[in-house]
Scaffold this motif. Structure first.
Motif, PDB file in Angstrom:
ATOM      1  N   PHE A  59      67.157  48.358 -19.246  1.00  0.00           N
ATOM      2  CA  PHE A  59      67.561  48.991 -17.990  1.00  0.00           C
ATOM      3  C   PHE A  59      68.394  48.012 -17.164  1.00  0.00           C
ATOM      4  O   PHE A  59      69.447  48.377 -16.626  1.00  0.00           O
ATOM      5  N   ASP A  60      67.957  46.766 -17.076  1.00  0.00           N
ATOM      6  CA  ASP A  60      68.703  45.745 -16.327  1.00  0.00           C
ATOM      7  C   ASP A  60      70.085  45.508 -16.927  1.00  0.00           C
ATOM      8  O   ASP A  60      71.069  45.349 -16.197  1.00  0.00           O
ATOM      9  N   VAL A  61      70.172  45.478 -18.256  1.00  0.00           N
ATOM     10  CA  VAL A  61      71.467  45.269 -18.919  1.00  0.00           C
ATOM     11  C   VAL A  61      72.431  46.406 -18.581  1.00  0.00           C
ATOM     12  O   VAL A  61      73.583  46.173 -18.223  1.00  0.00           O
ATOM     13  N   PHE A  62      71.952  47.644 -18.690  1.00  0.00           N
ATOM     14  CA  PHE A  62      72.823  48.786 -18.399  1.00  0.00           C
ATOM     15  C   PHE A  62      73.201  48.840 -16.917  1.00  0.00           C
ATOM     16  O   PHE A  62      74.294  49.275 -16.577  1.00  0.00           O
ATOM     17  N   ARG A  63      72.333  48.395 -16.037  1.00  0.00           N
ATOM     18  CA  ARG A  63      72.703  48.358 -14.608  1.00  0.00           C
ATOM     19  C   ARG A  63      73.768  47.303 -14.350  1.00  0.00           C
ATOM     20  O   ARG A  63      74.653  47.513 -13.532  1.00  0.00           O
ATOM     21  N   ARG A  64      73.672  46.168 -15.038  1.00  0.00           N
ATOM     22  CA  ARG A  64      74.671  45.108 -14.859  1.00  0.00           C
ATOM     23  C   ARG A  64      76.001  45.462 -15.510  1.00  0.00           C
ATOM     24  O   ARG A  64      77.050  45.008 -15.060  1.00  0.00           O
ATOM     25  N   PRO A  66      77.446  48.883 -16.537  1.00  0.00           N
ATOM     26  CA  PRO A  66      77.389  50.341 -16.688  1.00  0.00           C
ATOM     27  C   PRO A  66      78.396  50.896 -17.696  1.00  0.00           C
ATOM     28  O   PRO A  66      78.147  51.946 -18.293  1.00  0.00           O
ATOM     29  N   TRP A  67      79.487  50.201 -17.934  1.00  0.00           N
ATOM     30  CA  TRP A  67      80.463  50.647 -18.930  1.00  0.00           C
ATOM     31  C   TRP A  67      79.850  50.670 -20.334  1.00  0.00           C
ATOM     32  O   TRP A  67      80.281  51.423 -21.201  1.00  0.00           O
ATOM     33  N   ALA A  68      78.794  49.869 -20.541  1.00  0.00           N
ATOM     34  CA  ALA A  68      78.153  49.816 -21.852  1.00  0.00           C
ATOM     35  C   ALA A  68      77.451  51.132 -22.194  1.00  0.00           C
ATOM     36  O   ALA A  68      77.218  51.415 -23.369  1.00  0.00           O
ATOM     37  N   LEU A  69      77.131  51.942 -21.186  1.00  0.00           N
ATOM     38  CA  LEU A  69      76.542  53.257 -21.456  1.00  0.00           C
ATOM     39  C   LEU A  69      77.484  54.093 -22.316  1.00  0.00           C
ATOM     40  O   LEU A  69      77.063  54.742 -23.263  1.00  0.00           O
ATOM     41  N   ASP A  70      78.759  54.085 -21.967  1.00  0.00           N
ATOM     42  CA  ASP A  70      79.744  54.850 -22.735  1.00  0.00           C
ATOM     43  C   ASP A  70      80.086  54.166 -24.057  1.00  0.00           C
ATOM     44  O   ASP A  70      80.379  54.835 -25.040  1.00  0.00           O
ATOM     45  N   ALA A 108      64.703  54.992 -30.236  1.00  0.00           N
ATOM     46  CA  ALA A 108      65.760  55.907 -29.774  1.00  0.00           C
ATOM     47  C   ALA A 108      65.302  56.708 -28.560  1.00  0.00           C
ATOM     48  O   ALA A 108      66.073  56.928 -27.622  1.00  0.00           O
ATOM     49  N   LEU A 109      64.053  57.140 -28.556  1.00  0.00           N
ATOM     50  CA  LEU A 109      63.504  57.882 -27.424  1.00  0.00           C
ATOM     51  C   LEU A 109      63.503  57.025 -26.160  1.00  0.00           C
ATOM     52  O   LEU A 109      63.897  57.477 -25.080  1.00  0.00           O
ATOM     53  N   LEU A 110      63.082  55.781 -26.296  1.00  0.00           N
ATOM     54  CA  LEU A 110      63.076  54.873 -25.149  1.00  0.00           C
ATOM     55  C   LEU A 110      64.492  54.583 -24.664  1.00  0.00           C
ATOM     56  O   LEU A 110      64.747  54.543 -23.458  1.00  0.00           O
ATOM     57  N   VAL A 111      65.417  54.383 -25.586  1.00  0.00           N
ATOM     58  CA  VAL A 111      66.815  54.150 -25.186  1.00  0.00           C
ATOM     59  C   VAL A 111      67.331  55.361 -24.425  1.00  0.00           C
ATOM     60  O   VAL A 111      68.018  55.223 -23.405  1.00  0.00           O
ATOM     61  N   GLY A 112      66.994  56.559 -24.885  1.00  0.00           N
ATOM     62  CA  GLY A 112      67.429  57.765 -24.190  1.00  0.00           C
ATOM     63  C   GLY A 112      66.917  57.821 -22.764  1.00  0.00           C
ATOM     64  O   GLY A 112      67.650  58.197 -21.842  1.00  0.00           O
ATOM     65  N   HIS A 113      65.670  57.438 -22.562  1.00  0.00           N
ATOM     66  CA  HIS A 113      65.111  57.422 -21.208  1.00  0.00           C
ATOM     67  C   HIS A 113      65.835  56.385 -20.346  1.00  0.00           C
ATOM     68  O   HIS A 113      66.234  56.684 -19.209  1.00  0.00           O
ATOM     69  N   VAL A 114      66.013  55.198 -20.879  1.00  0.00           N
ATOM     70  CA  VAL A 114      66.711  54.138 -20.134  1.00  0.00           C
ATOM     71  C   VAL A 114      68.114  54.595 -19.779  1.00  0.00           C
ATOM     72  O   VAL A 114      68.557  54.457 -18.632  1.00  0.00           O
ATOM     73  N   ARG A 115      68.817  55.165 -20.742  1.00  0.00           N
ATOM     74  CA  ARG A 115      70.193  55.625 -20.506  1.00  0.00           C
ATOM     75  C   ARG A 115      70.236  56.706 -19.428  1.00  0.00           C
ATOM     76  O   ARG A 115      71.079  56.683 -18.542  1.00  0.00           O
TER      77      ARG A 115
END
Length: 189
Positions: A59-64, A66-70, A108-115
């Motif tokens: 979650f912290d990585v994706f917040r720092r 956000p372009w990594a989500l795409d 994968a389920l956890l990644v989906g929640h984080v995303r």
């Protein structure tokens, strides 16, 4: 590729000496941004504590970044740093009785929640609280049309009274882990 080449002060063709295409360039960007999974903090904890820590770190990585989500959607090239994150999640479930496929599905389920939570936070901006904003919007709608949606109106009223906003992250994470715990318990019997 053209934009990256321009920012680096080289031609697009010169960039191709280093990376064969956009997919490889994006993979390198993801590798540099997220880095390998950090050293484990929860050594004595069980699988649940390990996955809580893992999800929070992601979650912290994706917040720092956000372009990594795409950049991390779907089948794509993955480097060793990104794979170390997946390795950590899957290995946290070692010894639980879950199959390899189930451990991968759990990750994968956890990644989906984080995303999902990160995308909601990104949509509201750095100071935004997506649940509070949604609650306010729905509250206005329910004042005008609440009689058509009695269950939703009651749920929003209850959430407002109990200050139940901004709990989607923890609520979702704990329900996912509860589901895994139930499956693991069935396997152990």
């Amino acid at each position: 590729m053209h934009r990256v080449a321009a920012q680096l002060g080289v031609t697009k063709m010169a960039l191709y000496r280093y990376v064969p295409g956009k997919a490889e360039l994006v993979a390198l960007m993801v590798e540099a941004a997220i880095g390998p999974y950090p050293p484990v903090k929860v050594r004595h904890g069980g699988w649940r504590e390990q996955l809580e820590e893992w999800a929070g770190q992601l979650f912290d990585v994706f917040r720092r970044h956000p372009w990594a989500l795409d950049a991390t959607v779907g089948p794509r090239i993955m480097g060793p740093a990104e794979l170390s994150w997946l390795e950590r999640a899957v290995s946290a479930l070692d010894g639980t009785g879950l199959s390899g496929a189930e451990r991968m599905d759990a990750a994968a389920l956890l990644v989906g929640h984080v995303r999902g939570i990160t995308q909601q936070a990104r949509a509201t901006g750095p100071a935004g609280n997506p649940e509070a904003q949604l609650g306010a919007l729905l509250g206005d709608l329910m004042q005008a049309h609440g009689e058509r949606f009695p269950a939703l109106t009651a749920a929003l009223t209850s959430a407002a009274r109990s200050h139940g906003q901004d709990q989607a992250w923890e609520f979702g994470l704990q329900r996912i882990l509860d589901g895994l715990a139930a499956l693991i318990d069935r396997r152990v019997r």
